[in-house]
Design an enzyme around this catalytic site. Structure first.
Site, short mmCIF file in Angstrom:
data_model
loop_
_atom_site.label_atom_id
_atom_site.label_comp_id
_atom_site.label_asym_id
_atom_site.label_seq_id
_atom_site.Cartn_x
_atom_site.Cartn_y
_atom_site.Cartn_z
N HIS A 284 44.94 3.77 38.18
CA HIS A 284 44.81 2.94 39.87
C HIS A 284 45.38 2.57 40.21
CE1 HIS A 284 41.26 1.49 42.27
NE2 HIS A 284 41.17 2.68 42.19
N ARG A 307 40.72 -0.94 50.23
CA ARG A 307 41.90 -1.41 50.95
C ARG A 307 41.13 0.30 52.08
NH1 ARG A 307 44.61 2.03 47.06
NH2 ARG A 307 43.08 0.98 45.31
C1 SIN Z 1 36.40 5.64 42.63
O1 SIN Z 1 37.10 5.74 41.16
O2 SIN Z 1 36.88 7.20 42.99
C2 SIN Z 1 36.33 5.06 43.53
C3 SIN Z 1 36.57 3.88 42.13
C4 SIN Z 1 37.41 2.72 43.55
O3 SIN Z 1 36.24 2.09 43.81
O4 SIN Z 1 38.26 2.45 43.83
#
Ligand code: SIN
Ligand code: FAD
Length: 502
Positions: A284, A307
């Site tokens: 991420h 974002r």
């Molecule tokens: C996710 O992992 O689907 C969302 C996580 C986030 O809030 O960026």
């Protein structure tokens, strides 16, 4: 008088005895089948491993069929990673979405996001994605209507062509809201037996059939529990020195949003389960670097919704990517730069929000400010290049230029004329190991499959422990969704399985 008194006393006694009897049968011992003994080989209960959203969705579905559930949870507190989810859950079409999308848009976005992985097991993956997206609207309806979870606010996250990630309007983060609603339901249902601090150590298999699990609780005593099993034990993003190091040695040293914990796929391969995509690990792009503890390997997630609601990313004051591209793409755009720390492996990136973006993600940002992860400041404080970059972005938002990086959704960004004194909200972020796309292969019925794709009788899987649904990249919001969709399917399947054998 005394006749009336005797009559009154007798009536009162009968009333008290009757009340006590009714209490005994209805309250103390509700008129429901008792949860069978653990070692009952003809068990009519289902066993669920893991109390995250996949396990709880399966449990809720089983309880709706009045099937007793024993849920084993390794941690002292239930909820797993699910309870930490911060951006929301995908679903389309739903009444909450700001724009109606074509029926196959979510399916096509998911296939596109899965990328090269679609070249193998193509038909199988298409089936799983079809199930995921087809049942996404009913997953949202189920949570909103039957479980009273507020999911009325919708954002567009990276890789999505429409806004379809649902969360509540209030302060409660979506993971907490959903998990606590299902946990409450479980705790109130006498057919449910949640056992925390109990770790499953082995899956029991006799001949071709899974018959139960071996587990140990705080006293360390190994015990057996018999019945059909649903594995919902989560991913291996927190297994830094085990499965993660084995399948993705290049990610050793990366910080993570996952608490440290061993992966559980080996328990399932021991009974013949097939693994897929184990090397597909989601990095991420935005984990917060806490100024008070920058070297911590465990990072708080900067939710993608920051974002999605309009925020931008800067390196040395310059934008470098469409922030709403897939996570894989955004993370790669960061990691192609030299890292700024090796232990843990980190980069120096800023996430920047204007007042409009702040207002629409207020509960998130206020919390991050409270935790010391973000601060309110001015553009002048962001470094020499920031003003020019933000001016260019504002011009794209206003429609007076095309965004250099191809971004077309700016959501609630409202700063049209940036100056050095314009207020912004900023935090330092770095890429983090977040989610494991790989796991045990399941089919559209949540059955765990063996090498030749035959099902393993008596064993189902749902949630992050499984693989094949997301391919090479998971879309934000689709993990909570897979937990609900495949967890509920597993619950229905096990209820049918038990019924067939009754
Ligand atoms: C996710 O992992 O689907 C969302 C996580 C986030 O809030 O960026
Ligand atoms: P988990 O929720 O992790 O639950 C698995 C449970 O199984 C754990 O409680 C674990 O202790 C237990 N367990 C493991 N092994 C055993 C064993 N041997 N015996 C007994 N119990 C065991 N996804 C989204 O879609 N939207 C989001 O907004 C989002 N935000 C996120 C934010 C953060 C910070 C993180 C870390 C993830 C986020 N994700 C999000 C991803 C998503 O939360 C998870 O992928 C998903 O919740 C996994 O659910 P699960 O039920 O499969 O596993």
């Amino acid at each position: 008088m005394s006749r009336y008194r005797t009559l009154a006393i007798t009536t009162l006694s009968i009333f008290v005895l009757l009340t006590a009897y009714l209490y005994k049968i209805h309250i103390a011992h509700p008129m429901t089948p008792p949860v069978p003994a653990d070692n009952d080989m003809s068990a009519r209960h289902a066993i669920i491993v893991g109390s995250g959203l996949a396990g709880l969705s399966a449990a809720s579905q089983l309880l709706s069929h009045r099937v007793p559930v024993i849920l084993l949870e390794r941690a002292a507190k239930p909820g797993g990673n699910s309870i930490k989810a911060s951006s929301g859950i995908n679903g389309a079409p739903t009444a909450y979405q700001p724009a109606t999308e074509p029926l196959d848009a979510f399916y096509l976005d998911t296939v596109r996001s899965a990328g090269h992985a679609m070249k193998t097991l193509t038909a199988h993956r298409e089936g799983l994605i079809d199930t995921l997206t087809e049942y996404s609207a009913s997953a949202i309806e189920w949570l909103a209507n039957e479980k009273s979870v507020d999911l009325s606010k919708v954002a567009q996250l990276g890789g999505h062509s429409y806004a379809r990630t649902h969360r509540g309007k209030g302060q409660t983060p979506p993971g907490f809201a959903i998990v606590s609603a299902l946990l409450k339901e479980m705790k109130e249902n006498p057919l449910a037996d949640l056992r925390t601090s109990c770790s499953v150590t082995k899956v029991l298999r006799s001949s071709q059939l899974v018959t139960g699990v071996e587990y140990a609780c705080e006293d360390g005593q190994k015990k057996e529990l018999h019945g059909p099993v649903i594995f919902a034990s989560g991913g291996f993003g927190g297994d830094a020195n085990g499965l993660l190091a084995q399948y993705r040695p290049d990610l050793v040293g990366y910080p993570s949003t996952n608490d440290p914990r061993p992966g559980t796929q080996p328990l399932l391969t021991a009974v013949g389960a097939k693994l897929v995509d184990m090397d597909q690990v989601q990095v991420h792009p935005t984990g917060f670097v806490d100024p008070a503890n920058p070297a911590s390997p465990l990072k708080f997630l900067a939710a993608e919704v920051l974002r999605g609601e309009g925020g931008v990313l800067l390196i040395d004051g310059k934008r470098f990517v469409n922030e709403l591209d897939t996570r894989e793409h955004v993370a790669n755009a960061i990691t192609t730069n030299p890292s700024t720390s090796d232990a843990p492996k980190q980069w120096t990136v800023q996430i920047v929000l204007d007042e409009g973006t702040y207002s629409s993600a207020k509960s998130h940002v206020d919390f991050y400010i409270f935790k010391g992860l973000m601060k309110k400041t001015t553009i002048a404080e962001l470094g020499s290049n920031a003003l020019e970059s933000i001016e260019q972005y504002a011009s794209a938002v206003a429609g007076t230029s095309v965004d250099t990086f191809g971004r077309t959704s700016f959501a609630n960004w409202s700063l049209t004329h940036p100056t050095p004194d314009s207020v912004v909200y900023v935090g330092a972020i770095t890429p983090v190991v977040h989610f494991t796309m790989g796991g045990v292969l399941i089919n559209q019925k949540s059955e765990v499959l063996q090498e030749e794709h035959q099902r393993i009788e008596g064993l189902w899987g749902a949630g992050e422990v499984t693989g094949g649904v997301h391919g090479g990249n998971r879309l934000g919001g689709s993990s909570l969704l897979e937990c609900v969709v495949f967890g509920r399917i597993a619950g229905d399947q096990v209820a049918g399985y038990l019924k067939e054998r009754s």
